[in-house]
Design an enzyme around this catalytic site. Structure first.
Site, mmCIF file in Angstrom:
data_model
loop_
_atom_site.group_PDB
_atom_site.id
_atom_site.type_symbol
_atom_site.label_atom_id
_atom_site.label_comp_id
_atom_site.label_asym_id
_atom_site.label_seq_id
_atom_site.Cartn_x
_atom_site.Cartn_y
_atom_site.Cartn_z
ATOM 1 N N GLU A 272 -22.018 -13.307 -0.603
ATOM 2 C CA GLU A 272 -23.312 -13.689 -1.179
ATOM 3 C C GLU A 272 -24.043 -14.696 -0.293
ATOM 4 O O GLU A 272 -25.261 -14.802 -0.352
ATOM 5 C CB GLU A 272 -23.135 -14.273 -2.583
ATOM 6 C CG GLU A 272 -23.132 -13.208 -3.652
ATOM 7 C CD GLU A 272 -23.316 -13.744 -5.069
ATOM 8 O OE1 GLU A 272 -23.289 -14.972 -5.286
ATOM 9 O OE2 GLU A 272 -23.461 -12.914 -5.977
ATOM 10 N N HIS A 293 1.356 -1.793 4.029
ATOM 11 C CA HIS A 293 1.828 -0.431 3.788
ATOM 12 C C HIS A 293 0.712 0.471 3.269
ATOM 13 O O HIS A 293 0.973 1.525 2.697
ATOM 14 C CB HIS A 293 3.021 -0.463 2.818
ATOM 15 C CG HIS A 293 4.220 -1.088 3.462
ATOM 16 N ND1 HIS A 293 5.310 -0.368 3.888
ATOM 17 C CD2 HIS A 293 4.459 -2.373 3.801
ATOM 18 C CE1 HIS A 293 6.186 -1.181 4.441
ATOM 19 N NE2 HIS A 293 5.699 -2.411 4.401
ATOM 20 N N LYS A 399 -29.692 -5.568 -11.492
ATOM 21 C CA LYS A 399 -30.013 -6.038 -12.852
ATOM 22 C C LYS A 399 -31.300 -5.378 -13.337
ATOM 23 O O LYS A 399 -31.399 -4.957 -14.492
ATOM 24 C CB LYS A 399 -30.185 -7.560 -12.855
ATOM 25 C CG LYS A 399 -28.936 -8.337 -12.499
ATOM 26 C CD LYS A 399 -29.208 -9.832 -12.584
ATOM 27 C CE LYS A 399 -28.029 -10.629 -12.063
ATOM 28 N NZ LYS A 399 -28.327 -12.048 -11.918
HETATM 29 O O1 PA5 Z 1 -23.275 -17.699 -6.636
HETATM 30 C C1 PA5 Z 1 -24.054 -17.452 -7.549
HETATM 31 O O2 PA5 Z 1 -25.023 -18.173 -7.781
HETATM 32 C C2 PA5 Z 1 -23.840 -16.278 -8.470
HETATM 33 O O3 PA5 Z 1 -22.807 -15.476 -8.058
HETATM 34 C C3 PA5 Z 1 -23.594 -16.771 -9.896
HETATM 35 O O4 PA5 Z 1 -22.455 -17.598 -9.903
HETATM 36 C C4 PA5 Z 1 -23.397 -15.618 -10.884
HETATM 37 O O5 PA5 Z 1 -24.440 -14.698 -10.768
HETATM 38 C C5 PA5 Z 1 -23.354 -16.153 -12.303
HETATM 39 O O6 PA5 Z 1 -24.538 -16.835 -12.601
HETATM 40 P P1 PA5 Z 1 -24.649 -17.784 -13.859
HETATM 41 O O7 PA5 Z 1 -23.709 -18.913 -13.689
HETATM 42 O O8 PA5 Z 1 -26.074 -18.225 -13.861
HETATM 43 O O9 PA5 Z 1 -24.304 -16.953 -15.067
#
Ligand code: PA5
Length: 409
Positions: A272, A293, A399
């Site tokens: 990310e 393996h 989303k």
């Molecule tokens: O790194 C990030 O910001 C995302 O992966 C969030 O952790 C994830 O989308 C969850 O978001 P939230 O804590 O707002 O539910």
């Protein structure tokens, strides 16, 4: 001293190449430290978080422990991966402490139905973690579990819910206040995958009996160390140069199955942070010997699109001795340690660049130091790649597609 070390001599990257980009890497690290970046609150957080907050977290953890034998941690991405990583690395449920189970990281009806069944007859509490408070997966799971909690405990259910979210914004914050749930804050300048040392992760870990002070201390020691500014930057630069040399995959490898959750946390952090604007190293994680393996064949002889980052543990935990045969009297951990060398030798022979990160042992302090080290690494490499390591706009598209399919545009 964090006790973590790194070996870059098998990466194939020459010193002069590193020297060419050193100024850029140092400038990126300095910008992070000097608060010139949005969402960089995590850089100083491990050593600047108020001690009173840790007292309050531990007090709340004791209260929750007195109420339940299972804590359901509802969250996705950065709102649960750090918890699962440390909880499983430390061996899972501890005698005398609640079990942690996880919800809201999928939309699987089957998973959540089985989870609800497993809670029957067991006292449970819910820790719902969402920085935004709007994430669909965690919101839906929370609604389902909350109903089960209220059906079981009536109005006293509210005292079994703890919410960890933004201090002001989002419907979870509003709900926590309206319903009187206990609550904690995720600092506004710390994003999800960089929130490992905030209440998002510390609270459920404290309930499970983990030493959260040692976890934060490990991160703080790493944050203040010369190591992170020295070897950490070398690693960040090496990864960047490997990408420029044509590698597109970084395979993180470990020889302890209990590090599987740490691998999942690593995947999210790196993917990310770096995977945007058509750039980034694709992170994959492997547990050895299992994957030797299966994917081992590809690693030895397949297409050369990857490099490997091996995580070595110097002092393994519990052990067993071989009772019979040619290796009688030797221990599995002893042989596992030799397997690390064997794999590094074999894959070096295949021409694969290898980076080795060595941690003293699997405990709270080492995990804190390692996780902070990776956070700094990916943030600096992201900057070298000229991407913003703190955004994740690409996650929004799926989303929007689901909302459209649900008729909720
Ligand atoms: O790194 C990030 O910001 C995302 O992966 C969030 O952790 C994830 O989308 C969850 O978001 P939230 O804590 O707002 O539910």
């Amino acid at each position: 001293m964090t006790g973590i070390s790194i070996e870059l001599s098998r990466s194939g990257i020459e010193q002069e190449k590193l020297d060419e980009i050193r100024n850029a890497a140092e400038a990126a690290a300095a910008d992070l430290a000097e608060k010139k970046e949005a969402f960089n609150g995590w850089v100083r957080w491990p050593y600047s978080m108020p001690d009173k907050l840790l007292d309050k977290l531990e007090q709340e953890a004791r209260r929750i422990r007195s109420l339940c034998e299972v804590l359901v941690v509802v969250g996705i991405g950065g709102s649960y991966l750090g918890t699962e990583a440390v909880f499983s690395a430390l061996g899972g449920r501890r005698e005398g402490y609640p079990e942690l189970v996880f919800a809201g990281n999928s939309l699987s009806g089957e998973y959540h139905s089985r989870l609800l069944r497993s809670l029957e007859g067991r006292n449970f509490c819910i820790c719902v973690v969402s920085k935004s408070g709007t994430t669909m997966e965690s919101r839906l799971a929370f609604d389902v579990l909350k109903k089960a909690l209220y059906d079981r405990y009536g109005q006293s259910a509210a005292e079994r819910i703890v919410a960890v979210t933004d201090p002001v914004n989002g419907i979870l914050r509003q709900e926590a206040e309206a319903m009187g749930y206990s609550s904690f804050e995720i600092p506004p300048d710390i994003g999800g995958r960089y929130s490992a040392f905030t209440p998002a992760i510390l609270l459920p870990l404290a309930v499970s009996g983990a030493d959260v002070r040692a976890f934060v201390r490990g991160a703080a020691e790493m944050a203040k160390s010369d190591f992170v500014q020295g070897a950490g930057l070398e690693y960040a630069m090496t990864r960047f140069l490997l990408m420029n040399s044509g590698k597109s995959i970084e395979a993180f490898e470990y020889f302890e199955p209990s590090l599987h959750g740490v691998g999942e946390w690593i995947k999210q952090l790196f993917a990310e942070s770096e995977g945007k604007d058509g750039k980034g190293l694709f992170p994959v994680t492997m547990t050895f010997s299992t994957d030797l393996h299966s994917i081992g064949q590809f690693l030895q002889e397949g297409s050369r699109v990857f490099f490997e980052t091996v995580i070595r543990i110097r002092e393994a935990g519990e052990d067993v001795v071989i009772p019979d045969g040619k290796l009688k009297g030797r221990s599995l951990n002893e042989i596992n340690a030799l397997a690390v060398d064997g794999v590094i030798n074999a894959h070096t022979k295949a021409g694969t660049p290898i980076i080795e990160i060595s941690i003293p042992r699997v405990d709270e302090s080492s995990l804190g130091a390692l996780m902070y080290f990776f956070m700094m690494t990916t943030a600096v490499t992201g900057r070298l790649m000229k991407v913003d390591p703190f955004t994740q706009n690409g996650v929004e598209e799926y989303k929007a597609q689901i909302r459209a399919l649900l008729g909720q545009e």
